[in-house]
Design a protein around this motif. Structure first.
Motif, PDB file in Angstrom:
ATOM      1  N   ILE A 189     -12.170  -5.582  22.724  1.00 53.23           N
ATOM      2  CA  ILE A 189     -12.250  -4.770  21.610  1.00 53.23           C
ATOM      3  C   ILE A 189     -10.750  -3.776  21.003  1.00 53.23           C
ATOM      4  CG2 ILE A 189     -12.567  -2.273  21.048  1.00 53.23           C
ATOM      5  CD1 ILE A 189     -15.105  -3.672  21.353  1.00 53.23           C
ATOM      6  N   LEU A 190      -9.546  -4.509  21.531  1.00 56.78           N
ATOM      7  CA  LEU A 190      -8.785  -3.776  21.404  1.00 56.78           C
ATOM      8  C   LEU A 190      -7.752  -5.109  20.602  1.00 56.78           C
ATOM      9  CD1 LEU A 190      -7.756  -2.057  24.701  1.00 56.78           C
ATOM     10  CD2 LEU A 190      -8.605  -0.863  22.282  1.00 56.78           C
ATOM     11  N   MET A 191      -7.725  -5.532  20.795  1.00 55.99           N
ATOM     12  CA  MET A 191      -7.164  -7.122  20.539  1.00 55.99           C
ATOM     13  C   MET A 191      -6.490  -6.638  19.184  1.00 55.99           C
ATOM     14  SD  MET A 191      -6.074 -10.047  22.353  1.00 55.99           S
ATOM     15  CE  MET A 191      -5.750  -8.350  23.249  1.00 55.99           C
ATOM     16  N   PRO A 192      -8.005  -6.268  18.012  1.00 61.78           N
ATOM     17  CA  PRO A 192      -7.704  -6.372  16.474  1.00 61.78           C
ATOM     18  C   PRO A 192      -6.940  -4.991  16.208  1.00 61.78           C
ATOM     19  CG  PRO A 192     -10.206  -6.441  16.999  1.00 61.78           C
ATOM     20  CD  PRO A 192      -9.445  -7.025  18.574  1.00 61.78           C
ATOM     21  N   VAL A 193      -6.338  -4.341  17.248  1.00 64.61           N
ATOM     22  CA  VAL A 193      -6.127  -2.613  17.517  1.00 64.61           C
ATOM     23  C   VAL A 193      -4.610  -2.660  17.550  1.00 64.61           C
ATOM     24  CG1 VAL A 193      -5.611  -0.549  18.648  1.00 64.61           C
ATOM     25  CG2 VAL A 193      -7.443  -1.047  18.777  1.00 64.61           C
ATOM     26  N   ILE A 194      -3.910  -4.213  18.512  1.00 64.48           N
ATOM     27  CA  ILE A 194      -2.320  -4.687  18.582  1.00 64.48           C
ATOM     28  C   ILE A 194      -2.349  -4.956  17.319  1.00 64.48           C
ATOM     29  CG2 ILE A 194      -1.147  -6.236  20.264  1.00 64.48           C
ATOM     30  CD1 ILE A 194      -2.500  -3.494  21.790  1.00 64.48           C
ATOM     31  N   VAL A 195      -3.352  -5.976  17.552  1.00 65.91           N
ATOM     32  CA  VAL A 195      -2.411  -6.259  15.768  1.00 65.91           C
ATOM     33  C   VAL A 195      -2.745  -5.238  15.075  1.00 65.91           C
ATOM     34  CG1 VAL A 195      -3.028  -8.062  13.844  1.00 65.91           C
ATOM     35  CG2 VAL A 195      -3.797  -8.891  16.189  1.00 65.91           C
ATOM     36  N   VAL A 209      -1.756  -8.601   9.546  1.00 65.36           N
ATOM     37  CA  VAL A 209      -3.325  -9.230  10.319  1.00 65.36           C
ATOM     38  C   VAL A 209      -4.557  -9.834  10.823  1.00 65.36           C
ATOM     39  CG1 VAL A 209      -5.172  -8.126   9.948  1.00 65.36           C
ATOM     40  CG2 VAL A 209      -3.704  -6.777   9.719  1.00 65.36           C
ATOM     41  N   GLY A 210      -3.578 -10.776   9.286  1.00 66.66           N
ATOM     42  CA  GLY A 210      -4.622 -11.970   9.381  1.00 66.66           C
ATOM     43  C   GLY A 210      -3.490 -13.602   9.750  1.00 66.66           C
ATOM     44  N   THR A 211      -2.537 -13.178   9.850  1.00 67.13           N
ATOM     45  CA  THR A 211      -1.831 -14.441  11.152  1.00 67.13           C
ATOM     46  C   THR A 211      -1.834 -13.999  12.061  1.00 67.13           C
ATOM     47  OG1 THR A 211      -0.261 -14.568   8.636  1.00 67.13           O
ATOM     48  CG2 THR A 211       0.147 -15.496  10.787  1.00 67.13           C
ATOM     49  N   MET A 212      -1.945 -13.096  12.658  1.00 70.49           N
ATOM     50  CA  MET A 212      -2.268 -12.551  13.639  1.00 70.49           C
ATOM     51  C   MET A 212      -3.644 -12.766  14.406  1.00 70.49           C
ATOM     52  SD  MET A 212       0.445 -12.646  14.610  1.00 70.49           S
ATOM     53  CE  MET A 212       0.603 -12.117  17.075  1.00 70.49           C
ATOM     54  N   THR A 213      -4.402 -12.650  13.914  1.00 72.19           N
ATOM     55  CA  THR A 213      -5.978 -12.409  14.356  1.00 72.19           C
ATOM     56  C   THR A 213      -6.257 -13.862  13.927  1.00 72.19           C
ATOM     57  OG1 THR A 213      -6.171 -10.815  13.003  1.00 72.19           O
ATOM     58  CG2 THR A 213      -8.045 -11.941  13.437  1.00 72.19           C
ATOM     59  N   GLY A 214      -5.635 -15.147  13.106  1.00 73.15           N
ATOM     60  CA  GLY A 214      -6.020 -16.651  13.416  1.00 73.15           C
ATOM     61  C   GLY A 214      -5.586 -16.700  14.742  1.00 73.15           C
ATOM     62  N   LEU A 215      -4.045 -16.488  14.808  1.00 68.52           N
ATOM     63  CA  LEU A 215      -3.750 -16.841  16.368  1.00 68.52           C
ATOM     64  C   LEU A 215      -3.896 -16.626  17.106  1.00 68.52           C
ATOM     65  CD1 LEU A 215      -0.930 -18.257  17.143  1.00 68.52           C
ATOM     66  CD2 LEU A 215       0.209 -15.906  17.459  1.00 68.52           C
ATOM     67  N   TYR A 216      -4.603 -14.723  17.464  1.00 70.40           N
ATOM     68  CA  TYR A 216      -5.597 -14.911  18.874  1.00 70.40           C
ATOM     69  C   TYR A 216      -6.677 -15.664  18.758  1.00 70.40           C
ATOM     70  CZ  TYR A 216      -7.985 -11.360  17.273  1.00 70.40           C
ATOM     71  OH  TYR A 216      -8.746  -9.633  17.114  1.00 70.40           O
ATOM     72  N   SER A 217      -7.546 -15.402  17.616  1.00 72.24           N
ATOM     73  CA  SER A 217      -8.264 -16.766  18.014  1.00 72.24           C
ATOM     74  C   SER A 217      -8.880 -17.409  17.645  1.00 72.24           C
ATOM     75  CB  SER A 217      -9.259 -16.072  16.473  1.00 72.24           C
ATOM     76  OG  SER A 217      -9.567 -15.126  15.472  1.00 72.24           O
ATOM     77  N   MET A 218      -7.818 -18.368  17.506  1.00 72.83           N
ATOM     78  CA  MET A 218      -7.399 -19.930  17.803  1.00 72.83           C
ATOM     79  C   MET A 218      -6.926 -19.938  19.098  1.00 72.83           C
ATOM     80  SD  MET A 218      -4.998 -22.976  16.663  1.00 72.83           S
ATOM     81  CE  MET A 218      -3.482 -21.440  17.155  1.00 72.83           C
ATOM     82  N   ALA A 219      -6.140 -19.412  19.738  1.00 74.65           N
ATOM     83  CA  ALA A 219      -6.329 -19.292  21.675  1.00 74.65           C
ATOM     84  C   ALA A 219      -7.483 -18.978  22.351  1.00 74.65           C
ATOM     85  CB  ALA A 219      -5.582 -17.843  21.704  1.00 74.65           C
ATOM     86  N   LEU A 220      -8.142 -17.470  21.687  1.00 73.19           N
ATOM     87  CA  LEU A 220      -9.405 -17.784  22.487  1.00 73.19           C
ATOM     88  C   LEU A 220     -10.877 -18.671  21.834  1.00 73.19           C
ATOM     89  CD1 LEU A 220     -11.455 -14.525  21.849  1.00 73.19           C
ATOM     90  CD2 LEU A 220     -12.985 -16.645  21.793  1.00 73.19           C
ATOM     91  N   ALA A 221     -10.566 -19.727  20.978  1.00 74.07           N
ATOM     92  CA  ALA A 221     -11.747 -21.062  20.487  1.00 74.07           C
ATOM     93  C   ALA A 221     -10.962 -22.039  22.142  1.00 74.07           C
ATOM     94  CB  ALA A 221     -11.612 -21.137  19.161  1.00 74.07           C
ATOM     95  N   LEU A 222      -9.336 -22.161  22.316  1.00 73.76           N
ATOM     96  CA  LEU A 222      -8.801 -23.305  22.415  1.00 73.76           C
ATOM     97  C   LEU A 222      -9.165 -23.311  24.279  1.00 73.76           C
ATOM     98  CD1 LEU A 222      -6.914 -25.240  23.380  1.00 73.76           C
ATOM     99  CD2 LEU A 222      -4.905 -24.002  23.496  1.00 73.76           C
TER     100      LEU A 222
END
Length: 432
Positions: A149-155, A163-176
């Motif tokens: 829940i709080l990942m978007p809040v931190i970003v 917002v887009g770059t950092m969301t993409g970064l942690y989304s990529m890490a989540l998928a990895l």
């Protein structure tokens, strides 16, 4: 101290919409001015490490589920319940995140979440009973839920102009992290002596490492998003926000729930579909890994593209069409085109990082983001629970995959409709 509740997302509005206020001007006690670059880099590292830990507790268990069942003398029905626990925990515990963030700060809660994941993962293999295993799993899933829940809040708070770059970064890490746990848990277990306890417990090390960057933010006592601050007018508005009145919020919740349904069905049943079509067990596992791995590069690209568009409906439609074609291929020629269907379904499953990006874009304030994130994800995960179970029931009673695949394809239609509604150029504050 400046309050971030007046900040508008910049990437989805263009440079003209940017204001002079920057939430990054909020600082840790004892510092002056904006955070030092090293602090922002540390937070970025913390985001990546946290994201890496948001799925291994689930996918590592899936890889060793048979060994766990035998070791704990677990019945098949209990094992089935165990596979349904993650979305339920995400929905139930995720609701707690906004209140915890308001009281202790988002960074503190994420730090505690990583510690809960580490504790749950190290305890559950060695507790020696099914009930204890479930309880320790729930502890780890609670940490995952609040961090989700709080990942978007931190970003939103620390990187409002990225917002887009950092969301993409942690989304990529989540998928990895998801793909790594699915792919290497069994080989690592064999290399470490073959004990399923060791194979599950080793992921606690990664979670323990993820605690370290967040310790810095434990002492951050500035108001979290949604916490009353110096701006009295804005503080007064936060409690009045009625999230359930927003069509955009409901659209996002339904979109999130339907994409989660598709993801859990794919991860849970796709290998069996291929195996029943004559594909070998080893190849079926590789095909699932390909599907999951597609999310690694696309989870970085899609949020960056989405954040530059006023409306995200076109991306929703493209992902939905990939899903329809992939399911159609599974129905007509599951073995002959197996690699193509795996790739297409992997692309379709990238609706998840798109949903996270839209959460950050569909609210003007930090208070709005935390409430929208909690509502969309908790409601969405509740909606996703019946899907994989229904697929299993249809498969059992029909004796084949025709009806289940038809259901999977059919769910793509409401997913696209909900995504188009959620992707409109408006915010929840406009509707509440």
């Amino acid at each position: 101290m400046p309050d971030d509740e007046t900040q508008t997302p910049t990437l989805d509005r263009g440079p003209a919409a940017r204001t002079s206020h920057d939430p990054r001007a909020e600082r840790l006690p004892g510092t002056d001015g904006a955070p030092a670059p090293w602090l922002l880099r540390l937070i970025a590292v913390g985001l990546v490490l946290a994201a890496l830990n948001l799925r291994p507790a689930i996918t590592s268990l899936g890889a060793l589920l048979e060994e766990v069942r035998e070791g704990l003398h677990m019945s098949g029905s209990v094992a089935g319940v165990l596979t349904s626990v993650p979305p339920l925990c995400f929905a139930v515990f995720g609701v707690m995140a906004p209140r915890l963030a308001r009281r202790f700060g988002a960074g503190t809660v994420v730090c505690a979440g990583m510690a809960a994941i580490a504790a749950g993962l190290i305890i559950r293999p060695y507790i020696g009973s099914t009930a204890g295993f479930l309880a320790a799993s729930a502890l780890a899933l609670m940490g995952i839920a609040v961090s989700n829940i709080l990942m978007p809040v931190i970003v939103k708070r620390w990187f409002p102009d990225r917002v887009g770059t950092m969301t993409g970064l942690y989304s990529m890490a989540l998928a990895l992290g998801t793909a790594l746990a699915a792919a290497v848990t069994v080989p690592l277990t064999g290399a470490l002596g073959g004990s399923w306890q060791t194979g599950l417990a080793l992921w606690a090390v990664l979670a323990a490492v993820a605690v370290l960057p967040w310790i810095v933010l434990v002492r951050d006592r500035t108001p979290a998003p949604g916490q009353p601050g110096p701006a009295v007018a804005n503080a007064a508005e936060a409690p009045a926000l009625k999230i359930t009145r927003s069509r955009t919020a409901w659209g996002l919740a339904c979109f999130f729930g339907l994409q989660a349904t598709a993801a859990y069905i794919t991860m849970g049943w796709m290998p069996q579909i291929f195996r029943d079509a004559g594909v070998s067990a080893g190849t079926a596992g590789v095909l699932l890994a390909v599907t999951i791995a597609m999310g690694v590069p696309l989870a970085f690209v899609i949020p960056r593209v989405a954040s530059r568009l006023k409306q995200q409906g076109p991306i929703v439609v493209v992902l939905g069409l990939c899903g329809l074609i992939g399911y159609g291929g599974l129905y007509l020629a599951p073995a002959a085109g197996a690699w193509a269907w795996a790739v297409l379904l992997g692309v379709a499953n990238c609706a998840f990082p798109l949903a996270l990006t839209m959460i950050g874009m569909r609210a003007r304030s930090g208070a709005g983001v935390v409430r929208l994130s909690a509502f969309a994800q908790s409601t969405g995960y509740l909606l996703s629970i019946p899907g994989p179970l229904l697929v299993g029931v249809l498969y059992q009673h029909s004796g084949g995959w025709g009806l289940p695949i038809a259901l999977m394809a059919g769910l793509m239609i409401p997913q696209m409709v909900a995504g188009i509604l959620a992707g409109r150029d408006r915010t929840i504050e406009d509707e509440c």
